[in-house]
Design a protein around this motif. Sequence first.
Motif, PDB file in Angstrom:
ATOM      1  N   PHE A  56      -4.271  37.197  13.951  1.00  0.00           N
ATOM      2  CA  PHE A  56      -3.278  36.362  13.291  1.00  0.00           C
ATOM      3  C   PHE A  56      -2.581  35.536  14.462  1.00  0.00           C
ATOM      4  CE2 PHE A  56      -2.439  40.553  10.614  1.00  0.00           C
ATOM      5  CZ  PHE A  56      -3.701  40.176   9.753  1.00  0.00           C
ATOM      6  N   PRO A  74      -9.075  37.556  11.643  1.00  0.00           N
ATOM      7  CA  PRO A  74      -8.820  38.613  11.174  1.00  0.00           C
ATOM      8  C   PRO A  74     -10.076  39.026  10.567  1.00  0.00           C
ATOM      9  CG  PRO A  74      -7.554  37.172   9.670  1.00  0.00           C
ATOM     10  CD  PRO A  74      -8.142  36.475  10.856  1.00  0.00           C
ATOM     11  N   GLY A  75     -10.175  40.413  10.482  1.00  0.00           N
ATOM     12  CA  GLY A  75     -11.450  40.996   9.813  1.00  0.00           C
ATOM     13  C   GLY A  75     -11.294  42.434   9.752  1.00  0.00           C
ATOM     14  N   PRO A  76     -12.306  43.112   8.764  1.00  0.00           N
ATOM     15  CA  PRO A  76     -12.010  44.498   8.370  1.00  0.00           C
ATOM     16  C   PRO A  76     -12.389  45.645   9.252  1.00  0.00           C
ATOM     17  CG  PRO A  76     -13.636  43.399   7.044  1.00  0.00           C
ATOM     18  CD  PRO A  76     -13.205  42.405   7.932  1.00  0.00           C
ATOM     19  N   PHE A  82       0.946  47.202   8.561  1.00  0.00           N
ATOM     20  CA  PHE A  82       2.013  46.265   8.826  1.00  0.00           C
ATOM     21  C   PHE A  82       3.380  46.977   8.982  1.00  0.00           C
ATOM     22  CE2 PHE A  82      -1.272  43.691   7.178  1.00  0.00           C
ATOM     23  CZ  PHE A  82      -1.436  42.653   7.836  1.00  0.00           C
ATOM     24  N   PHE A  88       0.626  44.558  -2.009  1.00  0.00           N
ATOM     25  CA  PHE A  88       0.244  43.648  -3.017  1.00  0.00           C
ATOM     26  C   PHE A  88       0.959  44.347  -4.149  1.00  0.00           C
ATOM     27  CE2 PHE A  88      -3.794  43.520  -0.845  1.00  0.00           C
ATOM     28  CZ  PHE A  88      -3.623  42.074  -0.265  1.00  0.00           C
ATOM     29  N   TRP A  90       1.436  43.203  -7.283  1.00  0.00           N
ATOM     30  CA  TRP A  90       0.730  43.110  -8.632  1.00  0.00           C
ATOM     31  C   TRP A  90      -0.397  44.231  -8.719  1.00  0.00           C
ATOM     32  CZ3 TRP A  90       1.110  39.227  -4.928  1.00  0.00           C
ATOM     33  CH2 TRP A  90       0.070  39.009  -4.394  1.00  0.00           C
ATOM     34  N   GLY A 100     -10.200  46.528   0.061  1.00  0.00           N
ATOM     35  CA  GLY A 100     -11.136  46.519   1.222  1.00  0.00           C
ATOM     36  C   GLY A 100     -12.356  46.804   0.926  1.00  0.00           C
ATOM     37  N   ASN A 103     -14.047  44.480  -1.249  1.00  0.00           N
ATOM     38  CA  ASN A 103     -14.409  43.106  -0.411  1.00  0.00           C
ATOM     39  C   ASN A 103     -15.892  43.641   0.300  1.00  0.00           C
ATOM     40  OD1 ASN A 103     -12.489  41.757  -1.293  1.00  0.00           O
ATOM     41  ND2 ASN A 103     -11.095  42.121   0.470  1.00  0.00           N
TER      42      ASN A 103
ATOM     43  N   SER B 161       2.611  37.691   5.062  1.00  0.00           N
ATOM     44  CA  SER B 161       2.113  38.936   5.483  1.00  0.00           C
ATOM     45  C   SER B 161       1.201  39.428   4.184  1.00  0.00           C
ATOM     46  CB  SER B 161       2.924  39.714   5.962  1.00  0.00           C
ATOM     47  OG  SER B 161       4.027  40.122   4.792  1.00  0.00           O
ATOM     48  N   LEU B 162       1.568  38.914   3.149  1.00  0.00           N
ATOM     49  CA  LEU B 162       0.511  39.246   2.143  1.00  0.00           C
ATOM     50  C   LEU B 162      -1.104  38.556   2.206  1.00  0.00           C
ATOM     51  CD1 LEU B 162       2.601  39.382  -1.324  1.00  0.00           C
ATOM     52  CD2 LEU B 162       2.008  41.126   0.083  1.00  0.00           C
ATOM     53  N   GLU B 164      -2.097  37.935   5.106  1.00  0.00           N
ATOM     54  CA  GLU B 164      -2.736  38.183   6.403  1.00  0.00           C
ATOM     55  C   GLU B 164      -3.208  39.527   5.997  1.00  0.00           C
ATOM     56  OE1 GLU B 164       0.602  38.432   9.210  1.00  0.00           O
ATOM     57  OE2 GLU B 164       0.068  36.282   9.866  1.00  0.00           O
ATOM     58  N   ALA B 165      -2.512  40.509   5.030  1.00  0.00           N
ATOM     59  CA  ALA B 165      -3.025  41.921   4.654  1.00  0.00           C
ATOM     60  C   ALA B 165      -4.246  41.397   3.831  1.00  0.00           C
ATOM     61  CB  ALA B 165      -2.139  42.392   3.730  1.00  0.00           C
ATOM     62  N   ALA B 166      -4.435  40.411   2.818  1.00  0.00           N
ATOM     63  CA  ALA B 166      -5.809  40.247   2.333  1.00  0.00           C
ATOM     64  C   ALA B 166      -6.875  39.850   3.436  1.00  0.00           C
ATOM     65  CB  ALA B 166      -5.500  39.227   1.237  1.00  0.00           C
ATOM     66  N   GLN B 167      -6.340  39.097   4.417  1.00  0.00           N
ATOM     67  CA  GLN B 167      -7.457  38.738   5.211  1.00  0.00           C
ATOM     68  C   GLN B 167      -8.127  39.716   6.065  1.00  0.00           C
ATOM     69  OE1 GLN B 167      -5.143  35.785   7.217  1.00  0.00           O
ATOM     70  NE2 GLN B 167      -6.378  34.058   6.508  1.00  0.00           N
ATOM     71  N   MET B 168      -7.123  40.796   6.554  1.00  0.00           N
ATOM     72  CA  MET B 168      -7.530  41.782   7.175  1.00  0.00           C
ATOM     73  C   MET B 168      -8.452  42.940   6.296  1.00  0.00           C
ATOM     74  SD  MET B 168      -6.252  44.981   7.157  1.00  0.00           S
ATOM     75  CE  MET B 168      -4.562  45.922   6.156  1.00  0.00           C
ATOM     76  N   LEU B 169      -8.233  42.810   5.209  1.00  0.00           N
ATOM     77  CA  LEU B 169      -9.053  43.611   4.317  1.00  0.00           C
ATOM     78  C   LEU B 169     -10.340  42.861   3.748  1.00  0.00           C
ATOM     79  CD1 LEU B 169      -6.410  44.992   1.907  1.00  0.00           C
ATOM     80  CD2 LEU B 169      -7.460  46.250   3.536  1.00  0.00           C
ATOM     81  N   GLY B 170     -10.834  41.693   4.535  1.00  0.00           N
ATOM     82  CA  GLY B 170     -11.951  41.212   4.359  1.00  0.00           C
ATOM     83  C   GLY B 170     -12.357  40.247   3.183  1.00  0.00           C
ATOM     84  N   THR B 171     -10.899  39.946   2.669  1.00  0.00           N
ATOM     85  CA  THR B 171     -10.970  38.979   1.560  1.00  0.00           C
ATOM     86  C   THR B 171     -11.240  37.644   1.919  1.00  0.00           C
ATOM     87  OG1 THR B 171      -9.122  40.341   0.771  1.00  0.00           O
ATOM     88  CG2 THR B 171      -9.761  38.411  -0.601  1.00  0.00           C
ATOM     89  N   ARG B 175     -11.651  33.834  -2.366  1.00  0.00           N
ATOM     90  CA  ARG B 175     -10.959  34.850  -3.349  1.00  0.00           C
ATOM     91  C   ARG B 175      -9.680  35.149  -3.107  1.00  0.00           C
ATOM     92  NH1 ARG B 175     -13.452  39.617  -2.780  1.00  0.00           N
ATOM     93  NH2 ARG B 175     -11.895  40.530  -4.319  1.00  0.00           N
ATOM     94  N   GLU B 179      -7.075  36.527  -5.472  1.00  0.00           N
ATOM     95  CA  GLU B 179      -6.611  37.718  -5.155  1.00  0.00           C
ATOM     96  C   GLU B 179      -5.094  37.835  -4.832  1.00  0.00           C
ATOM     97  OE1 GLU B 179      -7.635  41.033  -5.592  1.00  0.00           O
ATOM     98  OE2 GLU B 179      -9.784  40.547  -6.070  1.00  0.00           O
ATOM     99  N   VAL B 180      -4.706  36.625  -4.277  1.00  0.00           N
ATOM    100  CA  VAL B 180      -3.225  36.679  -3.641  1.00  0.00           C
ATOM    101  C   VAL B 180      -2.493  35.812  -4.076  1.00  0.00           C
ATOM    102  CG1 VAL B 180      -1.989  36.484  -1.790  1.00  0.00           C
ATOM    103  CG2 VAL B 180      -3.946  37.767  -1.590  1.00  0.00           C
TER     104      VAL B 180
END
Lengths: 265, 263
Positions: A56, A74-76, A82, A88, A90, A100, A103, B161-162, B164-171, B175, B179-180
């Motif tokens: 990041f 970034p990557g899974p 955090f 999220f 929603w 994850g 994805n 950070s939402l 970033e969270a989506a990115q680190m989950l591989g989104t 998408r 998704e966000v």
Amino acid sequence: MAVITFEGVRKSFGHNGGGFLALEKIDLTIADKEFVAIVGPSGCGKTTCMRMVAGFEFPTAGTVNVDGHRVTGPGPNRAVVFQQFALFPWKTVSENIALGLRNKGVEKLEREKRVHQAVELMGLEGYEGAFPHQLSGGMQQRVAIARAYVLEPDVLLMDEPFGALDAQTRTTMQEELVRIARRNPRTVLFITHAVEEAVYLADRVVIMTRRPGRIKEVIDIRSVRTAEKWDKYERIEDVMDLESFVHWRTHIWRSLREEKSGQDR
Amino acid sequence: MATAQTTALTRFQTLFLGTIGILLFLGIWSGLSLSGLVPKQFLPTPFEILSKFVQLLSTPFAGGTLQEHLLSSVLRFAYGFFLGAAIGIPLGLMIGWYRLLDEIVSPIFDALRFIAPIAWVPFAALWFGTGIGGPILIIFAGAFPPCLINAYRGARFVNRSLIEAAQMLGTSNTRIITEVLLPASTASIVAGLRVSAGLGWQSLIGAELIVASTGVGFMMVQAQLNISTSIVMSAMLAIGLVGLCIDIILRWVEAAVRRRGLA
Ligand SMILES: Nc1ncnc2c1ncn2[C@@H]1O[C@H](COP(=O)(O)OP(=O)(O)OP(=O)(O)O)[C@@H](O)[C@H]1O
Ligand SMILES: [Mg+2]
């Protein structure tokens, strides 16, 4: 495999990276499947270190590599828990945890199974359909941890993951983390303010100076743990009573205390 | 006596005061037109308008009854409004997300959005004559900018950070929009839709005054040519009521969105 290396890392924020120096001369290698905890005064740059591994943030000078490759985003394979959860709002608890895996293209049945395991592991049964705002802070934190665990990443980056938990839950989580780490070891970078937690969990503890953050001291806890056979104790409080534990805990305390008082002056 | 700042009014008081306001307004109006101060064909009494309104529901004027004209107006509105939303929302989210697109689209958009929807009338007439395309273009010109702006703002101010969270989950980048950005902007988007609907509906009537051969706006022009003020005002009443209905529906959507925890 997941080796993390910081080489001569400096990080400053502000105008063209020239403004405000946050980190300086960070050299650190975290071995594959090693558990490293970072402690240091507030604002010393712990989160920033972690964010550079996550992709990041990027060093102003020097390099951050994972498995010899410079981190470019970034990557899974590097899951993050955090400091502020970042769930999220929603999505329900299970949807948050499942994203994850979705994805990654994990099949629905397999996905549900793994989400269920993660939910059980974190003691979130019965809340699968709840939205984050319906949960307590501690439960939100456990969802954030589950969301990272479920990916089974090479690297786990955890930013004060137990900070919002009550003492009892925290202890359970710490013991659970040790169990998980033993059963299925992976490279972990763990940030905390709690010294006991760092000593109990980590193979090595990195102590940082106050701002601009530098590495003050790296303590090899693993050799102490092996020598003193900490692992034969199931409960955290039994380990915490051991003389070797008390010794290192106090050592780290003092070291941090010096930084704090230097900051206050 | 307590001031408005210090005491909240009860629901009953609000209703009571509102009713007084309306009665006062109708009273002064009736007084003006009954007393002869204002000529009757310029300002009919409220009662005359009401009876004309009811009459128009069964007696056709300018080629249709009131509800037939309303129906064609509402249909045009629906086309223009949905077109504005269907293009404005995704485009707004995309320029809120892709910097490059932002740089390309924003200058054009910023220049165009200060042109009042009604200013498109000449083009509408030129391109579509009195066909359905003309009014739709004008409604679109009214409805599109608020959709785009609110989606854009929503996407721009999503909690970092939402993402970033989506990115680190591989989104993937695309998408992340669905998704966000979309769910995080829902509240802002629905607020934009309300503004859009208001502007779109207002522009529609303006458009129908000029480039249509059906619709409430068209009916008003025909009535004006016949110097039938009570028909003009019946049409205005209908316009107000339908506009109110549209807003109530969107307010209800807004509340539903809140309940889902999206706000
Ligand atoms: N994006 C940013 N822009 C400007 N300054 C930043 C940014 N991120 C962090 N900083 C600054 O860098 C320093 C280190 O921040 P960081 O969040 O890494 O500290 P930390 O050690 O995690 O603190 P804490 O223990 O309170 O979480 C802080 O002084 C902070 O104000
Ligand atoms: Mg931090």
